[in-house]
Design an enzyme around this catalytic site. Structure first.
Site, short mmCIF file in Angstrom:
data_model
loop_
_atom_site.label_atom_id
_atom_site.label_comp_id
_atom_site.label_asym_id
_atom_site.label_seq_id
_atom_site.Cartn_x
_atom_site.Cartn_y
_atom_site.Cartn_z
N ARG A 1 141.92 101.27 -42.99
CA ARG A 1 142.59 100.50 -41.93
C ARG A 1 144.11 100.40 -42.21
O ARG A 1 144.72 99.35 -42.03
CB ARG A 1 142.02 99.07 -41.83
CG ARG A 1 140.57 98.99 -41.41
CD ARG A 1 140.38 99.47 -39.97
NE ARG A 1 139.05 99.14 -39.48
CZ ARG A 1 137.96 99.86 -39.69
NH1 ARG A 1 138.03 101.00 -40.40
NH2 ARG A 1 136.80 99.50 -39.19
N SER B 1 136.94 93.65 -35.50
CA SER B 1 137.02 92.96 -36.79
C SER B 1 138.37 92.27 -36.88
O SER B 1 139.41 92.94 -36.80
CB SER B 1 136.94 93.95 -37.94
OG SER B 1 135.73 94.66 -37.91
N GLU C 1 143.09 91.96 -40.22
CA GLU C 1 143.26 93.38 -39.94
C GLU C 1 144.12 93.52 -38.69
O GLU C 1 144.84 94.49 -38.50
CB GLU C 1 141.86 93.96 -39.70
CG GLU C 1 141.83 95.43 -39.51
CD GLU C 1 140.82 95.85 -38.46
OE1 GLU C 1 141.24 96.10 -37.32
OE2 GLU C 1 139.63 95.91 -38.80
N1 EPU Z 1 127.22 90.74 -42.51
C1 EPU Z 1 126.75 89.45 -42.59
N2 EPU Z 1 127.14 88.57 -41.63
C2 EPU Z 1 127.94 88.92 -40.59
C3 EPU Z 1 128.42 90.23 -40.52
C4 EPU Z 1 128.05 91.14 -41.49
O1 EPU Z 1 126.02 89.08 -43.49
O2 EPU Z 1 128.21 88.06 -39.76
C5 EPU Z 1 126.76 91.73 -43.50
C6 EPU Z 1 125.78 92.72 -42.86
O3 EPU Z 1 124.48 92.27 -42.90
C7 EPU Z 1 125.98 93.95 -43.70
C8 EPU Z 1 127.44 93.89 -44.11
O4 EPU Z 1 127.84 92.53 -43.93
O5 EPU Z 1 125.20 93.88 -44.87
C9 EPU Z 1 128.30 94.83 -43.32
O6 EPU Z 1 128.23 94.55 -41.92
P1 EPU Z 1 128.46 95.67 -40.79
O7 EPU Z 1 127.61 96.83 -41.08
O8 EPU Z 1 128.31 94.99 -39.48
O9 EPU Z 1 129.92 96.18 -41.01
P2 EPU Z 1 131.28 95.43 -41.41
O10 EPU Z 1 131.64 95.80 -42.80
O11 EPU Z 1 131.13 93.98 -41.10
C10 EPU Z 1 132.86 97.41 -40.72
C11 EPU Z 1 134.08 97.60 -39.87
C12 EPU Z 1 133.74 97.66 -38.38
C13 EPU Z 1 132.79 98.84 -38.19
C14 EPU Z 1 131.56 98.61 -39.07
C15 EPU Z 1 130.62 99.79 -39.04
C16 EPU Z 1 135.92 96.61 -41.08
C17 EPU Z 1 136.90 95.48 -41.15
N3 EPU Z 1 135.04 96.53 -40.10
O12 EPU Z 1 132.31 96.12 -40.41
O13 EPU Z 1 134.94 97.93 -37.65
O14 EPU Z 1 132.41 98.96 -36.84
O15 EPU Z 1 131.95 98.46 -40.46
O16 EPU Z 1 131.23 100.88 -39.66
O17 EPU Z 1 135.99 97.53 -41.88
C18 EPU Z 1 136.75 97.06 -36.37
O18 EPU Z 1 137.50 97.52 -37.21
O19 EPU Z 1 137.17 96.45 -35.35
C19 EPU Z 1 135.30 97.18 -36.56
C20 EPU Z 1 134.42 96.61 -35.74
#
Ligand code: EPU
Length: 338
Positions: free
Chosen positions: A162, A237, A333
């Site tokens: 990012r 995010s 971000e």
């Molecule tokens: N999780 C929780 N609670 C929540 C959200 C997430 O416990 O409310 C846990 C999930 O269960 C999972 C882990 O956190 O174990 C990761 O969650 P998720 O797969 O939803 O991905 P993320 O790391 O929260 C990142 C990106 C997203 C992207 C997704 C999928 C960043 C800041 N965000 O989210 O990007 O879509 O991975 O690749 O890196 C964006 O940048 O706008 C965005 C949506």
């Protein structure tokens, strides 16, 4: 090019913040952009494109330039690879659909990311194991000082998680006008390693997915977790996932063995900010019209008439509580416009 006065920016930012631009001009060509940057009567300029990664916290006392450069063209192709030049104002998801219609591979995992193509390199957008840098060749960017268009190679862009040159040394100095990408025409290299995608494909009994199948799976997953900005204002995010050192991670994982994490390298671990925020009991919470999304705690939302100040106050409160509970510092971000 016409300069308008006192324009609401509510429909120009996906958070739906109703702040006002003192002056506003629509930029439909590189010539418009050059001309606008040379207008000495408006010394302050502010660039807005898809408006999907900004939080505007006050009125903007400047000439706001809305980048509306359009066009997708094939610059070069052979049997295996097509090189596309995409103008900055093209909507990202519409570009993804355009490539899928032609069976060009590489963007399918990044389906449904809000915003425009020109802003994609600024934060090196990414989702489900794929980032913009994986297909990126170069971008054209107008130097605000000289009004010349410079070409930036992938190395020049200094992409990170990012992150890019345009968020660091290049900040405030360039306006991206076009992005050039290399996409595959056959033998697409698919990335289905991300757990949610695997599960979605399995549920639909798809064992040999096409790029369209992957895109469909990503769309279903995103729709289940992330709010549609047309219905509920948001910027995806709001926070980055923090990266901590091995020693910090060891302390953290001893205390919270159930916490999810990604190993980045021997020395660095990424912890999902969404998990940290949920543990601080913010998921689905609402403070006036500012809130935390009910399905993904990483996303802040505007339930209607929140001001940018209300959203940022909530963000600071979350940052402080995460720091108190876990000793880990999370940071936005999204670009905060003061
Ligand atoms: N999780 C929780 N609670 C929540 C959200 C997430 O416990 O409310 C846990 C999930 O269960 C999972 C882990 O956190 O174990 C990761 O969650 P998720 O797969 O939803 O991905 P993320 O790391 O929260 C990142 C990106 C997203 C992207 C997704 C999928 C960043 C800041 N965000 O989210 O990007 O879509 O991975 O690749 O890196 C964006 O940048 O706008 C965005 C949506």
């Amino acid at each position: 090019m016409e300069v308008l006065q006192d324009i609401s920016l509510k429909t120009y930012n996906t958070f739906g913040i109703d702040s006002r631009a003192k002056y506003f001009a629509e930029i439909n060509s590189e010539e418009d952009l050059k001309e606008a940057l040379r207008l000495e009567e408006y010394p302050e300029k502010f660039i807005i494109s898809g408006g999907s990664n900004i939080l505007i916290t006050s009125d903007i006392d400047a000439l706001v330039l809305h980048i509306n450069l359009k066009g997708i063209s094939i610059v070069e192709e052979n049997e295996d690879v097509v090189t596309l030049k995409v103008m900055a104002g093209e909507n990202w998801h519409e570009l993804v659909l355009w490539t899928l219609e032609r069976d060009y591979g590489g963007l399918e995992n990044m389906s449904l990311i809000p915003g425009n193509t020109g802003t994609a390199p600024i934060q090196n957008i990414g989702a489900y194991g794929v980032e913009l840098r994986d297909t990126f060749v170069s971008c054209g960017a107008m130097n605000i000082g000289t009004q010349e268009i410079d070409t930036f190679s992938k190395a020049d862009c200094e992409f990170g998680y990012r992150d890019s040159f345009f968020k660091n040394e290049g900040k405030g100095k360039y306006i991206i006008t076009s992005v050039t990408l290399d996409l595959s025409k056959k033998n697409h290299s698919l990335n289905t390693s991300y757990g949610d995608i695997e599960a979605e494909l399995e549920q639909n009994e798809i064992s040999e997915p096409t790029i369209k199948d992957i895109s469909k799976a990503v769309i279903v997953i995103r729709k289940s977790k992330l709010p549609d900005p047309k219905i509920l204002g948001n910027s995806g995010s709001f926070f980055k996932n923090p990266v901590v050192s091995k020693s910090e991670f060891d302390i953290f994982s001893k205390a919270y063995p159930e916490a999810p994490f990604y190993k980045v390298s021997e020395e660095a671990y990424k912890i999902p900010a969404g998990w940290l925020i949920e543990q601080c009991d913010y998921k689905g919470k609402r403070f006036g019209d500012a809130g935390v999304h009910k399905n993904q705690a990483l996303v802040l939302v505007n339930h209607g008439n929140a001001t940018g100040k209300e959203i940022i106050d909530l963000a600071y409160r979350i940052i402080a509580d995460v720091k108190d509970k876990f000793g880990i510092e999370i940071s936005p971000e999204v670009n905060i416009i003061k």
